[in-house]
Design an enzyme around this catalytic site. Structure first.
Site, PDB file in Angstrom:
ATOM      1  N   SER A   1      42.057   3.042  18.776  1.00 44.56           N
ATOM      2  CA  SER A   1      42.473   2.126  17.583  1.00 44.56           C
ATOM      3  C   SER A   1      41.522   1.178  17.088  1.00 44.56           C
ATOM      4  CB  SER A   1      43.367   1.284  18.198  1.00 44.56           C
ATOM      5  OG  SER A   1      43.702   0.320  17.321  1.00 44.56           O
ATOM      6  N   ALA A   2      41.086   1.268  15.840  1.00 48.91           N
ATOM      7  CA  ALA A   2      39.839   0.569  15.575  1.00 48.91           C
ATOM      8  C   ALA A   2      39.788  -0.994  15.354  1.00 48.91           C
ATOM      9  CB  ALA A   2      39.576   1.076  13.775  1.00 48.91           C
ATOM     10  N   HIS A   3      41.076  -1.471  15.300  1.00 53.38           N
ATOM     11  CA  HIS A   3      40.928  -2.890  15.290  1.00 53.38           C
ATOM     12  C   HIS A   3      40.564  -3.520  16.572  1.00 53.38           C
ATOM     13  CE1 HIS A   3      45.058  -4.184  16.740  1.00 53.38           C
ATOM     14  NE2 HIS A   3      45.358  -2.711  16.366  1.00 53.38           N
TER      15      HIS A   3
ATOM     16  N   CYS B   1      52.702  -7.995  22.732  1.00 52.12           N
ATOM     17  CA  CYS B   1      53.956  -7.409  22.414  1.00 52.12           C
ATOM     18  C   CYS B   1      54.871  -8.128  23.276  1.00 52.12           C
ATOM     19  CB  CYS B   1      54.050  -6.002  22.834  1.00 52.12           C
ATOM     20  SG  CYS B   1      52.567  -5.274  22.159  1.00 52.12           S
TER      21      CYS B   1
ATOM     22  N   ASN C   1      45.786  -3.152  28.978  1.00 56.13           N
ATOM     23  CA  ASN C   1      45.686  -4.227  27.740  1.00 56.13           C
ATOM     24  C   ASN C   1      45.996  -5.713  28.486  1.00 56.13           C
ATOM     25  OD1 ASN C   1      48.108  -2.474  27.828  1.00 56.13           O
ATOM     26  ND2 ASN C   1      48.727  -4.371  26.538  1.00 56.13           N
TER      27      ASN C   1
ATOM     28  N   GLN D   1      42.055   0.408  25.053  1.00 54.05           N
ATOM     29  CA  GLN D   1      41.383  -0.927  25.298  1.00 54.05           C
ATOM     30  C   GLN D   1      39.834  -0.611  25.846  1.00 54.05           C
ATOM     31  OE1 GLN D   1      42.108  -3.874  24.609  1.00 54.05           O
ATOM     32  NE2 GLN D   1      44.209  -3.628  23.941  1.00 54.05           N
TER      33      GLN D   1
ATOM     34  N   THR E   1      49.096   3.498  18.328  1.00 54.75           N
ATOM     35  CA  THR E   1      50.443   3.735  18.294  1.00 54.75           C
ATOM     36  C   THR E   1      50.859   5.129  17.967  1.00 54.75           C
ATOM     37  OG1 THR E   1      51.173   1.361  18.085  1.00 54.75           O
ATOM     38  CG2 THR E   1      52.852   3.004  17.762  1.00 54.75           C
TER      39      THR E   1
HETATM   40  N1  PLP Z   1      47.536   1.193  23.200  1.00 51.37           N
HETATM   41  C1  PLP Z   1      47.273  -0.068  24.011  1.00 51.37           C
HETATM   42  C2  PLP Z   1      46.505   0.108  25.221  1.00 51.37           C
HETATM   43  C3  PLP Z   1      47.052  -1.383  23.175  1.00 51.37           C
HETATM   44  O1  PLP Z   1      46.693  -2.372  23.605  1.00 51.37           O
HETATM   45  C4  PLP Z   1      47.413  -1.109  21.881  1.00 51.37           C
HETATM   46  C5  PLP Z   1      47.502  -2.523  20.907  1.00 51.37           C
HETATM   47  O2  PLP Z   1      47.702  -3.413  21.501  1.00 51.37           O
HETATM   48  C6  PLP Z   1      48.210   0.081  21.275  1.00 51.37           C
HETATM   49  C7  PLP Z   1      48.113   0.978  22.167  1.00 51.37           C
HETATM   50  C8  PLP Z   1      48.321   0.221  19.901  1.00 51.37           C
HETATM   51  O3  PLP Z   1      47.453   0.340  18.997  1.00 51.37           O
HETATM   52  P1  PLP Z   1      47.904  -0.200  17.527  1.00 51.37           P
HETATM   53  O4  PLP Z   1      47.769  -1.667  17.466  1.00 51.37           O
HETATM   54  O5  PLP Z   1      46.475   0.404  16.695  1.00 51.37           O
HETATM   55  O6  PLP Z   1      48.958   0.766  17.086  1.00 51.37           O
END
Ligand code: PLP
Length: 377
Positions: free
Chosen positions: A194-196, A319, A146, A174, A69
């Site tokens: 994003s690491a997670h 989300c 995603n 993703q 994000t």
């Molecule tokens: N972008 C995409 C395509 C995502 O799927 C997500 C999280 O679901 C994000 C950005 C946001 O990442 P973070 O959870 O590390 O803020």
């Protein structure tokens, strides 16, 4: 035991990543001069090298952030602050962490324009071409969606953008860890991670930046991360991200083969459920993702039923769960509202097996039977 089939929401922390993080959970500020600080600084530097090696970039191009994000916000606002306000193009299927900051830039005189997608969810280079005007300055199109797992032709889109002097950003949150990823191959100026999503910790990510690109920070202060992201670094999380990146580099091919096998097995078994429809089925997709609709059964109902059977999936994106609207991604693809409302996303990881798919299909049969009186009217 839960069969966790929701890796696009977040993925389990790899044991090796946990081990890499443990020494840095305690004291140590990378900005401190003493040896405790130096150890923390060394960990951040080592992680930056791991991420840079994975993507084929220089370490100076990796800006650690608090996640995908923040990387997306930094990309859009960071460029927007360096140029005259103009038009910003985003695909209709972007994650809210692109769509919302893009919209917010309108307060600063920017105009956000949406690139339509086809019925498979792809933003075609021709649509980008049509959308470009003399004052288009930024374009943001995600590498992989995603919800549906549909891949975008980012390199082709970036080539179009570059010919017109437009800065190209891609949200590769993703894609990363699931398919090969080299920054240069994307053609983008900016790339978010994003690491997670790749068996790393939550709350850490990165923005990868073209060497020639000017960027303004959104967080100002102590000047960390080349002044582009002030704030004391989350050292343990960054160390974990570095380890996760190295593992992704080394193990991505096996992960891909494993999850692709499960994805294709699930798709073949879904044929047993009359009327089940895979969304984005004609597009190239992530190896681990299947979004499908069970007409007549609300996605939330399916999700809760599966949860009672110990199976974790999403309806739409995480989300969207709990909101009353159908997924904006499916709406943009022209999917009928009732089909969109019945959509469920399964996303596999290396820990899953065929037995998880068998359990899922069995639970869906049970749900179908239970719902049959309602479905037939
Ligand atoms: N972008 C995409 C395509 C995502 O799927 C997500 C999280 O679901 C994000 C950005 C946001 O990442 P973070 O959870 O590390 O803020």
């Amino acid at each position: 035991m839960t069969a966790y089939l929701d890796h696009n929401a977040t993925s389990p922390l790899d044991e090796r990543v946990r081990e890499a993080m443990l020494p840095f959970l305690d004291c140590g500020n990378p900005s401190s001069v003493h040896r405790v600080g130096r150890a923390a600084r060394g960990a951040v530097g080592a992680a930056r090298e791991q991420v840079a090696a994975w993507l084929g970039v220089q370490t100076s191009q990796v800006i650690f952030t608090s996640g995908g994000t923040e990387a997306n916000n930094l990309a859009l606002s960071g460029v927007a602050q360096t140029v005259q306000p103009g038009r910003l193009l985003v695909s209709a299927v972007e994650h809210p962490s692109v769509l919302v900051p893009a919209k917010a830039l309108e307060r600063d005189g920017w105009e956000t324009q949406t690139i339509a997608v086809d019925d498979q969810g792809r933003a075609q280079p021709e649509s980008l071409m049509d959308g470009l005007s003399a004052d288009t300055r930024i374009c943001s199109v995600m590498a992989a969606n995603n919800e549906t797992g549909v891949l975008q032709p980012v390199a082709e889109l970036a080539a179009v953008a570059r010919t017109r002097g437009v800065v190209m950003h891609t949200d590769a949150v993703q894609w990363a860890g699931k398919l090969p990823l080299r920054f240069a191959d994307t053609g983008a100026h900016l790339l978010s991670l994003s690491a997670h999503k790749l068996n790393g910790p939550k709350g850490v990510g990165a923005l990868v930046v073209d060497k020639a690109l000017d960027l303004e920070p959104i967080l100002r202060g102590g000047g960390q991360e080349r002044g582009l992201r002030s704030g004391t670094e989350n050292v343990a999380a960054i160390a974990g991200f570095g380890c996760a990146a190295e593992l992704a580099a080394n193990e991505q091919a096996q992960r891909r083969a494993h999850t692709e096998g499960l994805r294709d097995y699930l798709i073949s078994r879904l044929a047993e459920l009359h009327g089940a429809k895979v969304l984005g089925a004609d597009a190239e997709r992530l190896p681990n993702t299947v979004m499908f609709a069970l007409p007549g059964i609300d996605g939330e109902t399916t999700l809760l039923h599966l949860d009672r059977h110990g199976i974790a999936v999403s309806s739409g994106s995480a989300c969207h769960s709990g909101s009353g609207d159908p997924s904006h991604v499916l709406v943009a693809m022209g999917v009928a509202r009732e089909v969109a409302f019945s959509a469920v996303r399964v996303s596999f990881g290396v820990g899953n097996s065929r037995a998880d798919v068998d359990g899922l299909i069995a639970a869906l049969h049970t749900l179908r039977k239970r719902m049959a009186p309602l479905l037939t009217g």
